[in-house]
Scaffold this active site. Sequence first.
Site, PDB file in Angstrom:
ATOM      1  N   HIS A 100      83.697  58.764  29.648  1.00  0.00           N
ATOM      2  CA  HIS A 100      84.027  59.181  30.601  1.00  0.00           C
ATOM      3  C   HIS A 100      85.146  57.409  31.302  1.00  0.00           C
ATOM      4  CE1 HIS A 100      81.535  57.092  33.894  1.00  0.00           C
ATOM      5  NE2 HIS A 100      82.363  56.491  34.491  1.00  0.00           N
ATOM      6  N   ASP A 108      77.296  62.695  29.355  1.00  0.00           N
ATOM      7  CA  ASP A 108      78.366  61.383  29.910  1.00  0.00           C
ATOM      8  C   ASP A 108      78.138  59.974  29.197  1.00  0.00           C
ATOM      9  OD1 ASP A 108      80.651  59.720  30.153  1.00  0.00           O
ATOM     10  OD2 ASP A 108      80.389  59.759  32.940  1.00  0.00           O
ATOM     11  N   SER A 149      80.772  51.245  35.917  1.00  0.00           N
ATOM     12  CA  SER A 149      80.309  52.356  34.240  1.00  0.00           C
ATOM     13  C   SER A 149      80.151  51.635  33.124  1.00  0.00           C
ATOM     14  CB  SER A 149      81.711  53.388  34.110  1.00  0.00           C
ATOM     15  OG  SER A 149      81.762  54.666  35.609  1.00  0.00           O
TER      16      SER A 149
END
Lengths: 307, 187
Positions: B48, B77, B143
């Site tokens: 992402h 992910d 992230s």
Amino acid sequence: MVTATSEPANPLLALSESLAAALARVEHSLIAVRSHRHQGGSGIHWRNNIFIAAEIGRHPQGESKSVVLPDGSVDTAEVVGRDPALDLVVLRLKDTDLPTVTPSSLDQLRVGHLAVAAGRHRETGLCASLGLISNLGGSWETLQGRTIEAYIRPDITYYPPLLGGALVDTQGAVIGMNLIGPRRQVVTLPAVTLDRVVDAILDQGHIRRGYLGIGLQPVELPQTLRQSLDLQETTGLMVINLEADGPAEQGGLLIGDILLQLDHHPVDDLRQVRRVLRAEKIGQPIGAQLIRAGQLVAVTITVGFQS
Amino acid sequence: MQRFELNHALARVTQDLQQSTVEIYGAEQTVGAGVIWSDQGLIVTNAHVLTQAQPRVVLADQRQFYAQRIGLDQQLDLAILKIKAEGLQAVAPAVTMPRVGELLIAVGHPLGTTRAVTLGMVHQITPGPRWICADIHLAPGNSGGPLATMAGQVVGINTQIAAGQALAVPVALVEHCLARLANRGVA
């Protein structure tokens, strides 16, 4: 194992290992308490077969609770008694061979000490969060007028399974139980308080509180009344509800009376009333000073109890 | 002096981890993090984080590269990038899962603050093991960054924030992803 090495030991790694080891010491003393509508919390094996847990939900009831043990098995614990003022429940599990926790001494605790909040999630098992003892103080009172022996606030991030779990020191001893206090901050009930609650519940099946059987509403005293009666107080508590045959009605209180003092303590909010109604006062006569029809009147009430 | 040993060790673990953490820029200058997995230029990040075919990667020494995306697993992910760079400092992946209660540090770029570091501990491990949950405060920009032990070994890739918990994909799943790529002869 002793080896000569030029590389000094990593103290950080040692700290990490000791925190995980401290947690491992309480791991098998923590159970998950299941709840139908809520996420559930944890309970601590406090004494032989006796667990203390946080009560979750607004209207706790039922004679038993579904719990998840450290090995992942589901069991049913008997509810021995509840302490509604602290949202605690004492549970009994028959014939567990789980270890009990070791309570820690409050004397050793200092602001700035590292501590770990430990709990058990019903599915994922052991869970933890790190923090410092951020505030320590003497005894304090809850909104319900209950005395807690010490004020302990760890700066721990709150996750639901930690509710009712243990605050563990770096040695693996239990400082107390983590609950949600005012402003949704974690507060820790010290081990001495938990001991007292468990004692009372095992002894009587519940925590007794003094009871008057009245509804009260704070009212401002008019200036003229204060002058005519020579009063210092600016606020009193008006009786707006009387339980039939309750301790207050039997003592002769009437609707519309304005309570000024109870047991020689001025009362201008409900908290002060609760403070007077400690368990030791149950069955004892206490004096009440009040205003009735513009005159000061004294009556005596025998404190009842409510569990 | 023994007194500053703890902070000294913490600074060392932090610096090592910062050297292996990259910035990955998206279309509108949004920033995510990535972990240098090999000195041959493999970088692991979250799927992402990537919004462009050839994302711009900035190293700790400020060198910039446009990366090739060589692997993508939306389910986990995870994304694998490759850059042509030399002198890269790769992380040491942990060989075992951490225990609940072990200390962890995370490096990332929360809200654009590059290579910021946070300390916490393993909160719980979800079955699988699918996630390592930590009581660390993450923010967008973390992230794809590393979550590591006090020995500096990477245990996971910071991926999500759920109910105030930091969720990281364990190293074993990253290795699984890389092994699949290797089988296809890509990495």
